[in-house]
Each structure stands twice: as C-alpha cells, then as structure tokens.
Design a protein around this motif. Structure first.
Motif, short mmCIF file in Angstrom:
data_model
loop_
_atom_site.label_atom_id
_atom_site.label_comp_id
_atom_site.label_asym_id
_atom_site.label_seq_id
_atom_site.Cartn_x
_atom_site.Cartn_y
_atom_site.Cartn_z
N LYS A 196 71.01 20.09 52.54
CA LYS A 196 71.24 21.13 53.05
C LYS A 196 70.41 20.56 54.60
N MET A 230 78.88 17.58 58.23
CA MET A 230 80.05 18.65 57.36
C MET A 230 81.34 19.47 59.01
N THR A 279 74.87 16.83 55.31
CA THR A 279 74.89 16.48 53.32
C THR A 279 74.79 15.52 53.21
N LYS A 282 78.10 11.77 48.60
CA LYS A 282 78.23 12.41 46.89
C LYS A 282 77.75 13.07 46.71
N LYS A 283 77.68 15.10 45.66
CA LYS A 283 77.33 15.59 45.48
C LYS A 283 76.06 16.54 46.72
N ALA A 285 76.47 19.80 49.27
CA ALA A 285 76.55 21.52 49.93
C ALA A 285 78.49 20.74 50.02
N THR A 286 78.82 22.26 50.05
CA THR A 286 80.09 22.47 49.91
C THR A 286 80.49 23.63 51.07
N GLU A 287 79.64 24.34 51.52
CA GLU A 287 79.62 25.74 52.53
C GLU A 287 78.60 25.51 53.64
#
Length: 600
Positions: A196, A230, A279, A282-283, A285-287
C-alpha cells in the motif's frame, strides 16, 4: 532498507514568509546532504515563479541522513509543503504521508491566519508538533510573547520551543535533535504485507515521463514490479525507483515508512491522482487508503490571446501546462468580442495568477482574462440540476426554481486599529459574522462569505484597508440558496457576452451603474449616439449614453436663407438615424480588460 525506528518523516508548516524554505535549506546544509558548492537559497523551490514570488507551489521532498548525538544514524524525510490555501488538498495529502510537523512561527510577527489553517491540518492528521521560533536574531523579535501566543491561540505547549535563526544558522542542531527525539517513527508498517503506497504528488519530466512521489505504508516496492492505481485501475511496470537527496538517486527497493519516487512510463499527470493508493497488480491490497478525493476546480475564467493569431500557440501552452498540473482543467470557448480562447478551471485565485504568469512568461503570449466566476448550482422547475460555469450560458430565468452559490469560511487576523474597516468590508460583501476573538492586540474574525464576492478583488481591498497588516485564509463550506440574477451589458442594443456576470439582486443596480459609467469612459465616440445599458432579463436597470461626434455640415453656407442650413441639418439627422440602425460599435480590447478589472 532502513529499520522503522530510525526513520523520521516530517513536514514544515508556517505562514507565507515565516522561513519554511530557508529552514529546509539550513537542515540540508548542516547535514552535508548537498555540498556547499551546489547550495543555493530556496533549494527545493525549482520553478522560476516560486523563486520570484518567494512561495512554494509544488510539494517537494528531500532525504537527509543525520548522525544524532546518541551515535545512531537516522534517515529524515522532509516534505516541504505549499503554505497557500489554494493548494490545501496537496498539503493535506502531504500531511498524511508524514508523522510529525515543525511549526515555524516568525518571532517578530507571531501567529498568522495560515499558521492556523496549516496547523489544524497537521492536528487533523494526528501529527506530533514541535514549535520552532524563527528570526530570533531580529531586533523586533519577542520569543516569549510569541510562545505565549502559540499557547493561547493554537493550544500547543511552546515552553520548550526551539529558538532559531534559519538565515544565520543559530539553533539548527537543536532542531535536528528535536526531530529525532520528539517526533515519532512511522507507526505499523509490515514489509511482508500486500503493498500500500500513497501517491503524494506527481509531475512531468520530459525525459522520464511522469515522476510519482510515494510514501510506502505497507509492503515493499521493487524495481520491475507490476503496479496498479486503485482509483483509476491503470496498470504499469516500475522502471526506476529512487529517493531525493535533493538530486534523484536510484535505489533497488523502498520499504514501509520510506518516501521516494517511481517512474513507470506514465504519459500524463492526469493519470496519477493525488491521494490515490498504489498496490501490486497481483496479490495487491483489497482496501485503498482512506481520504481520497479528486481535486475540484473552484474558480473559472476565460483566457483569450490579445492577438487572435496566437490562438494555436496558446493551445500548445495550455496543453503543456496541463501535462504538469492535474488540478487545472480547460475547454475551448468562443466569444463574439474576444474571438477564440479557453475556459479554464483553477483551485483558487493564486493558482489562476500562477498559470497566467507562466503562460505569459514561458510562452510569450499576451492574454486577456475575463472576470473570474465560480460554479453555481441551478435547480430547474422540472427537478433537474445544472452546474453553471459561465454566466453567458444561463438558462431562461422563467424555468429556474432557485440558484445556490458556494460559501466559504474566512479567518482574518488583523490589528485592532483596522478592525472596523475589515468588518465593514465583510458586511459589504454580504458576509455573516461567526466569531470575533482576541489574541493579544490582534483580533481574529471569522466570517461566512459568498465565494463570488471574494474572487474578484476582496484580497486587494483587504490589504489596502489594513495597510497590508491583515492575514487571510479560507476554506470551502458548501452551497447555499440566495437571490442571484444574471446581469447583461448591452452596447447599442447588442448584448456583450464577455461582460455578463452573476450578481446578487440587491446589488445589481449599483454594480450595473458602475459598469455603464466605466464603459462610457472606455468606448471611443462614434458618429452616432450609443446607449450603454445594464439589464436583468428584459428589464434595463442602468443606462449611460455616449454622445455622437459632430461633423459641421453647415460650414459651406455663407449667409443666404436660414432654410438652407436647416435642410442640411435635417439630412445629417436622418443619416445618423440610419447609421445608428446599421452601424457597428467597435469596443477596443483595452476597454474589455479595464472593464473586467473590478471597480473599488
């Protein structure tokens, strides 16, 4: 990678001219980050216009390595932020990227309006704050009084403030020790977590494409990584990573708590939104990190070339500036009086001035700027809502239900003697007083004001009624309904679109009369009478008449019957009547420029 407890990230907050950039210079110099040969004043302010106006426009950063008195080596990341209210969003992002702030206050002038605004931004970002009293070598310096003032007005304990003179270098070692001992290291930050990174700022480099300044919160960023933004969803491969010492220096990886830059063949600054989260593709952060908001232009105005042949050059210049400034928006527009030009959106008046100066200086194009206007919300009777950027595009008043205008909350600090003038000025601009308190011999006034009254010449008027002693800062407060109308100016019964403005109904007559009187002096006389009118809808609210030039048609009559003269005068009168019907009024461009500069 540097261990977290050896990193200190901080910014310097201060009012304009209280010595932020000079203190940054001394910190860089005293740690030998830059050799004496390469040192110059305001090292971090790279643009000519920043150096000339003595202001910081873009946030800059530098990595300083410092060996503390306890024998340990520390990495200090300094972000030098703009102090001006127009760039408040950039400042708030820079603040989120660091953990502490040095609050610099001029020991002779004390706390000013923007000191307050910036400190509150720092406090909102949960910063540890170290007060620094600058310019203690001046004969007028009163460090004890100013330390008390900081405690009274801001509520920060200033008993152990660092006393320094950034110009002569007194007290700089104390500041470095205070940074290491009193500011916290970056909190949290796991090198193995998903990446992040906060995008703090970005700018265009002709060789590298867009350079992105990032603060790593979690995870590790390496050269060659595939990353994704993002907010925009764009994907890039990292070409190079590095840190600023203040020159760019490549590094193989950046870990948690570190501040550095990356380049990834990004073409336009528009593709990188300040405050976005970066971010791994691949792999990842989601948020995203909280607090992102796209920058919104607040003030709009038209830019037209004085010589219409320079329109293509102006288009070039604006496109190049927009490459480097994502908060500046533009679209083409045409005006019957001024020809082709652009309608541009800015973050505020200083931003407008800076862009205008850069176009005139860097590209040698003379410009006409139309009167700045703000965005109005227009609510129609059928329930729809429009955003009005240009008063000339206003829909038919009979279809409008109501209009809302943007309001600001203005904080003004002013010496006692001028308080009455300032209150009168704010009342004249339809202000609502919210608060009035005292800090020593200075009053702090808080007003709710309409933004369109402020964008014209509020700042100049404020400086002139207070002989330059007042300091002023504002923040946007939202929209409120008011009784607003569009005032058109008609010259010889033809509307002049470049001069139409939005005014408050109670003020319309006064402003219309002033505008007509001004144009009467600016438009040259023609062979026929010219009426100059200000109108709201179909109703004329003010009028001036420019009298005709008279040609003496009776000069060739020597004596004889009086009817000969009468006949010639009647013929001339009929000619003038016809001329007025078909004649075209030339309004010189100087008249536009002068008319658009608001009257006092």
């Amino acid at each position: 990678m540097t261990p977290l407890n050896r990193i200190r990230n901080f910014s310097i907050v201060a009012h304009i001219d209280h010595g932020k950039s000079t203190l940054a210079d001394r910190l860089i110099q005293s740690t030998n980050t830059v050799s004496d040969r390469d040192m110059k004043e305001q090292l971090l302010d790279a643009m000519d216009i920043e150096r000339e106006r003595g202001i910081t426009i873009k946030a800059n950063t530098v990595r300083i390595e410092y060996k503390a008195n306890d024998g340990e080596d520390y990495v200090l990341n300094l972000i030098d932020t703009p102090g001006h209210v127009d760039f408040a969003y950039e400042v708030s992002r820079s603040m989120r990227a660091v953990e502490g702030s040095l609050l610099v206050v001029d020991a002779s002038q004390g706390v000013e309006a923007q000191t307050l605004a910036n400190v509150y931004t720092a406090i909102e970002a949960d910063h540890e704050i170290v007060p620094v009293l600058n310019k203690v070598d001046l004969p007028a310096a009163e460090p004890e009084r100013v330390a008390e003032q900081i405690e009274d007005v801001i509520g920060i304990d200033a008993s152990d403030a660092c006393l320094i003179s950034a110009k002569t270098g007194i007290g700089i070692p104390d500041v470095l020790e205070a940074i290491v001992n009193r500011l916290p290291p970056p909190h949290g930050g796991d090198p193995d977590a998903p990446l992040k990174a906060m995008l703090v700022d970005s700018w265009y480099d002709p060789y590298l494409g867009v350079v992105v300044l990032v603060r790593i919160m979690d995870g590790t960023l390496k050269k060659g990584d595939q990353i994704k933004m993002m907010q925009t969803g764009a994907r890039y491969g990292v070409d190079r990573l590095g840190v600023f010492r203040p020159a760019m220096e490549n590094v193989p990886a950046l870990g948690p708590g570190e501040i550095g830059f990356l380049t990834a063949s990004i073409k336009q600054v528009r593709d990188t939104k300040v405050g976005d989260t970066i971010t791994h593709e691949k792999k990842g952060a989601t948020e995203p990190l909280p607090g992102f908001k796209p920058s919104q232009p607040v003030v709009f105005c038209g830019l037209f070339p004085v010589d219409s042949a320079e329109f293509e050059d102006l288009r070039d210049a604006i496109e190049k500036l927009a490459l480097n400034d994502a908060s500046f928006s533009y679209e083409m527009e045409t005006s019957a009086a001024l020809g082709f030009g652009f309608r541009c959106g800015f973050l505020g008046l200083l931003h407008l001035e800076v862009i205008r100066d850069r176009i005139e200086r860097e590209y040698n194009i003379e410009l006409i700027t139309t009167a700045p206007s703000v965005i109005y919300h227009i609510f129609m009777k059928d329930g729809s809502k429009l955003d009005l950027h240009n008063p000339a595009d206003m829909p038919d008043p009979s279809t409008i239900d109501h209009i809302e205008e943007p309001r600001i909350k203005a904080t003004i600090l002013v010496p006692d003697d001028y308080l009455g003038d300032v209150l009168k000025l704010c009342q004249d601009r339809r202000g609502i007083q919210l608060d009035l308190t005292y800090a020593g011999s200075r009053a702090m006034v808080v007003y709710d004001l309409p933004l369109n009254e402020v964008v014209f010449d509020f700042y100049d008027r404020l400086k002139s009624v207070t002989k330059g002693y007042a300091s002023f800062d504002y923040q946007m407060e939202g929209y409120r309904e008011d009784s607003l109308v569009k005032m058109s100016i008609l010259v010889n019964d033809e509307p002049v679109d470049a001069l139409s403005t939005m005014v408050h109904r109670d003020r319309a007559e006064m402003r219309g009369r002033a505008m007509c009187e001004k144009l009467k002096d600016l438009i040259p006389r023609h062979m026929f009478k010219i009426p100059i009118q200000a109108a709201i809808g179909g109703k004329v609210i003010a009028r001036e008449t420019l009298s005709a030039l008279r040609k003496d048609v009776t000069a060739k009559c020597y004596g004889g019957d009086a009817t000969r003269k009468k006949k010639l005068l009647e013929k001339q009168k009929a000619g003038k009547k016809k001329m007025r019907q078909f004649g075209k009024v030339d309004i010189p461009q100087e008249a536009f420029i002068s008319a658009l500069k608001m009257d006092n």
